[in-house]
Design a protein around this motif. Structure first.
Motif, mmCIF file in Angstrom:
data_model
loop_
_atom_site.group_PDB
_atom_site.id
_atom_site.type_symbol
_atom_site.label_atom_id
_atom_site.label_comp_id
_atom_site.label_asym_id
_atom_site.label_seq_id
_atom_site.Cartn_x
_atom_site.Cartn_y
_atom_site.Cartn_z
ATOM 1 N N UNK A 36 0.860 -1.184 0.000
ATOM 2 C CA UNK A 36 0.000 0.000 0.000
ATOM 3 C C UNK A 36 0.892 1.229 0.000
ATOM 4 N N UNK A 37 0.604 2.154 -0.922
ATOM 5 C CA UNK A 37 1.383 3.376 -1.050
ATOM 6 C C UNK A 37 0.488 4.556 -0.698
ATOM 7 N N UNK A 38 0.894 5.329 0.295
ATOM 8 C CA UNK A 38 0.157 6.525 0.701
ATOM 9 C C UNK A 38 0.849 7.714 0.047
ATOM 10 N N UNK A 39 0.098 8.444 -0.798
ATOM 11 C CA UNK A 39 0.651 9.578 -1.536
ATOM 12 C C UNK A 39 -0.103 10.844 -1.177
ATOM 13 N N UNK A 40 0.572 11.970 -1.284
ATOM 14 C CA UNK A 40 -0.051 13.268 -1.034
ATOM 15 C C UNK A 40 0.202 14.159 -2.248
ATOM 16 N N UNK A 41 -0.771 15.013 -2.565
ATOM 17 C CA UNK A 41 -0.649 15.889 -3.725
ATOM 18 C C UNK A 41 0.061 17.172 -3.342
ATOM 19 N N UNK A 42 1.182 17.430 -4.003
ATOM 20 C CA UNK A 42 1.905 18.700 -3.882
ATOM 21 C C UNK A 42 2.003 19.237 -5.301
ATOM 22 N N UNK B 196 3.209 12.978 -4.634
ATOM 23 C CA UNK B 196 4.465 12.550 -4.005
ATOM 24 C C UNK B 196 4.184 11.322 -3.142
ATOM 25 N N UNK B 197 5.003 10.292 -3.283
ATOM 26 C CA UNK B 197 4.868 9.116 -2.427
ATOM 27 C C UNK B 197 5.415 9.485 -1.060
ATOM 28 N N UNK B 198 4.586 9.271 -0.048
ATOM 29 C CA UNK B 198 4.980 9.641 1.296
ATOM 30 C C UNK B 198 5.427 8.415 2.083
ATOM 31 N N UNK B 199 4.591 7.377 2.084
ATOM 32 C CA UNK B 199 4.865 6.198 2.897
ATOM 33 C C UNK B 199 4.451 4.938 2.151
ATOM 34 N N UNK C 74 3.707 0.599 2.954
ATOM 35 C CA UNK C 74 3.560 -0.417 3.981
ATOM 36 C C UNK C 74 2.880 -1.642 3.392
ATOM 37 N N UNK C 75 2.996 -2.756 4.068
ATOM 38 C CA UNK C 75 2.302 -3.977 3.668
ATOM 39 C C UNK C 75 1.013 -4.150 4.478
ATOM 40 N N UNK C 76 0.734 -3.252 5.418
ATOM 41 C CA UNK C 76 -0.430 -3.322 6.299
ATOM 42 C C UNK C 76 -1.485 -2.304 5.865
ATOM 43 N N UNK C 77 -2.654 -2.788 5.447
ATOM 44 C CA UNK C 77 -3.715 -1.902 4.967
ATOM 45 C C UNK C 77 -4.214 -0.977 6.073
ATOM 46 N N UNK C 78 -4.362 -1.483 7.271
ATOM 47 C CA UNK C 78 -4.831 -0.676 8.395
ATOM 48 C C UNK C 78 -3.897 0.484 8.692
ATOM 49 N N UNK C 79 -2.605 0.216 8.662
ATOM 50 C CA UNK C 79 -1.614 1.265 8.912
ATOM 51 C C UNK C 79 -1.686 2.333 7.823
ATOM 52 N N UNK C 80 -1.876 1.921 6.568
ATOM 53 C CA UNK C 80 -1.987 2.872 5.462
ATOM 54 C C UNK C 80 -3.204 3.780 5.649
ATOM 55 N N UNK C 81 -4.325 3.219 6.087
ATOM 56 C CA UNK C 81 -5.531 4.015 6.314
ATOM 57 C C UNK C 81 -5.337 5.012 7.453
ATOM 58 N N UNK C 82 -4.666 4.608 8.516
ATOM 59 C CA UNK C 82 -4.398 5.506 9.641
ATOM 60 C C UNK C 82 -3.499 6.653 9.192
ATOM 61 N N UNK C 83 -2.461 6.341 8.437
ATOM 62 C CA UNK C 83 -1.564 7.388 7.945
ATOM 63 C C UNK C 83 -2.310 8.383 7.074
ATOM 64 N N UNK C 84 -3.179 7.886 6.203
ATOM 65 C CA UNK C 84 -3.937 8.772 5.312
ATOM 66 C C UNK C 84 -4.829 9.717 6.119
#
Length: 55
Positions: free
Chosen positions: A9-15, A20-23, A25-35
């Motif tokens: 799972x790749x968490x990206x933010x728009x700049x 831009x790829x920010x983080x 992880x292999x854990x979907x729950x962690x990706x959702x929390x980060x987002x």
């Protein structure tokens, strides 16, 4: 979770003007929390490699 092996799972933010790829992880729950923590203009991409066919 019952994710296929190798799912990333790749968490990206728009700049402006690019995403831009920010983080990663292999854990979907962690990706959702980060987002949620990052806030607006965030997306989560899922990458699952396909199995190679047997020869």
């Amino acid at each position: 979770m019952t994710d296929p092996p190798g799912t990333t799972y790749i968490v990206s933010v728009y700049e402006a003007p690019h995403w831009r790829i920010v983080l990663t992880t292999k854990d979907k729950g962690k990706a959702l929390v980060w987002a949620r923590e990052i806030g607006d203009k965030v997306r989560i991409e899922t990458i699952t490699p396909e199995a190679k066919p047997s020869v």
